[in-house]
Design a protein around this motif. Structure first.
Motif, PDB file in Angstrom:
ATOM      1  N   VAL A  34       1.064  -1.161   0.123  1.00  0.00           N
ATOM      2  CA  VAL A  34      -0.242  -0.004  -0.083  1.00  0.00           C
ATOM      3  C   VAL A  34       0.765   1.190   0.152  1.00  0.00           C
ATOM      4  O   VAL A  34       0.455   2.296  -0.709  1.00  0.00           O
ATOM      5  CB  VAL A  34      -1.041   0.010   1.102  1.00  0.00           C
ATOM      6  N   GLU A  35       1.791   1.172   0.869  1.00  0.00           N
ATOM      7  CA  GLU A  35       2.623   2.413   0.822  1.00  0.00           C
ATOM      8  C   GLU A  35       3.680   2.693  -0.561  1.00  0.00           C
ATOM      9  O   GLU A  35       3.650   3.575  -1.023  1.00  0.00           O
ATOM     10  CB  GLU A  35       3.706   2.292   2.119  1.00  0.00           C
ATOM     11  N   ASP A  36       4.028   1.630  -1.071  1.00  0.00           N
ATOM     12  CA  ASP A  36       4.846   1.614  -2.297  1.00  0.00           C
ATOM     13  C   ASP A  36       3.897   2.365  -3.337  1.00  0.00           C
ATOM     14  O   ASP A  36       4.352   3.006  -4.066  1.00  0.00           O
ATOM     15  CB  ASP A  36       5.220   0.101  -2.739  1.00  0.00           C
ATOM     16  N   GLN A  37       2.572   1.789  -3.500  1.00  0.00           N
ATOM     17  CA  GLN A  37       1.674   2.352  -4.402  1.00  0.00           C
ATOM     18  C   GLN A  37       1.542   3.804  -4.162  1.00  0.00           C
ATOM     19  O   GLN A  37       1.587   4.626  -5.021  1.00  0.00           O
ATOM     20  CB  GLN A  37       0.254   1.478  -4.295  1.00  0.00           C
ATOM     21  N   LEU A  38       1.499   4.426  -2.987  1.00  0.00           N
ATOM     22  CA  LEU A  38       1.376   5.680  -2.710  1.00  0.00           C
ATOM     23  C   LEU A  38       2.595   6.402  -3.345  1.00  0.00           C
ATOM     24  O   LEU A  38       2.393   7.553  -3.455  1.00  0.00           O
ATOM     25  CB  LEU A  38       0.964   5.866  -1.076  1.00  0.00           C
TER      26      LEU A  38
END
Length: 292
Positions: free
Chosen positions: A13-17
């Motif tokens: 999720v953080e990588d996508q953000l």
């Protein structure tokens, strides 16, 4: 009910953000919105790359988001920061670096206090901090001259009876953080004296404000300053009820309520050409006419 994510899923999720941050930077976008995500628990440090262009940042309705990175203070061009409806328990002190900020929304979180560095936000016009766990605002809020809108309802705000004496002050007043930067002391809070005063801010009455002072002498000085400010706030406006009279045979009455500064009462006499019957709250009824 939100399912618990594995560490790998949280990282995804953080990588996508972070990818979204880079895309926004490449497009030169001045606004970034990330809302209604039930999986994000912490805002990536990578948000700092948006510094060159970003003026509006909305990270809201992320019900698992519990922390912000200090790097959010790098976004020095921000004018609007919306962090409402998250799960934040604290704001980083670096918020005070956002000197161009005009609107700060941190309502509907789990905040127990606002950072003392908020006194640096000299251009802040709107502060929404309602529906949290805040007991008192930091003293720097009294120095925010541009502030026009304040929301602090649905908080367990202190009342005068809660800090009526020294014992209740120690029991109920917010305790100072280990370190901080406030309008009165740019140093670590070690042994200090606590004082809570109550002020009308943006037409909101009885707003508790906490002060941390380094000595008993400074504490007494602060009490005197707060008392003087309270007297000024009490005298700033009076309520005036005006009934306009007409010389016509069938007079028509116009009722009006005016908020008028005490120190400009003499202007009231010059402002109204008709002979109003004026009732001033707390004073006797009298007749005023225009003077030349």
């Amino acid at each position: 009910m939100t399912a618990h994510l594995s560490e790998t899923e949280e990282e995804a999720v953080e990588d996508q953000l972070c990818e979204d941050f880079h895309d926004a930077l490449e497009r030169g976008e001045t606004s970034f919105y990330f809302c209604h995500n039930h999986e994000l628990k912490r805002l990536p440090d990578e948000v700092k790359i948006l510094k060159p262009n970003l003026t509006v940042l909305h990270i809201d309705n992320c019900y698992q988001l519990s922390s912000l990175p200090p790097s959010i203070g790098n976004l020095t061009s921000l004018t609007w920061l919306n962090l409402s409806y998250n799960n934040l328990e604290a704001l980083p002190s670096e918020i005070g670096k956002l000197r161009h900020l005009e609107r700060l929304h941190v309502n509907n979180n789990r905040l127990s206090e606002l950072p003392h560095e908020i006194w640096n936000l000299k251009q802040l016009q709107e502060l929404q901090a309602d529906t949290n766990h805040i007991k008192a605002l930091p003293s720097g809020v009294l120095e925010m001259r541009s502030l026009r809108t304040l929301f602090v309802h649905n908080n367990p705000l202190l009342r005068p009876d809660d800090v009526a004496d020294e014992a209740s002050m120690k029991l109920n007043a917010p305790q100072p953080p280990p370190a901080g930067d406030c309008d009165q002391s740019r140093c670590r809070f070690r042994e200090c004296f606590v004082h809570v005063s109550f002020h009308t801010i943006c037409d909101v009455p009885q707003v508790p404000v906490v002060h941390y002072l380094a000595s008993q002498q400074l504490l007494e000085q602060k009490r005197a300053v707060c008392e003087e400010r309270l007297q000024e706030e009490a005298q700033r406006h009076v309520c005036i009820f005006i009934v306009y009279r007409s010389s016509q045979r069938s007079p028509m009455l116009l009722f009006r309520t005016v908020s008028f500064p005490n120190k400009h009462n003499h202007l009231l006499r010059r402002k109204y050409s008709m002979r109003p019957s004026v009732a001033i709250h707390g004073r006797s009824r009298r007749e005023l006419s225009k003077t030349k």
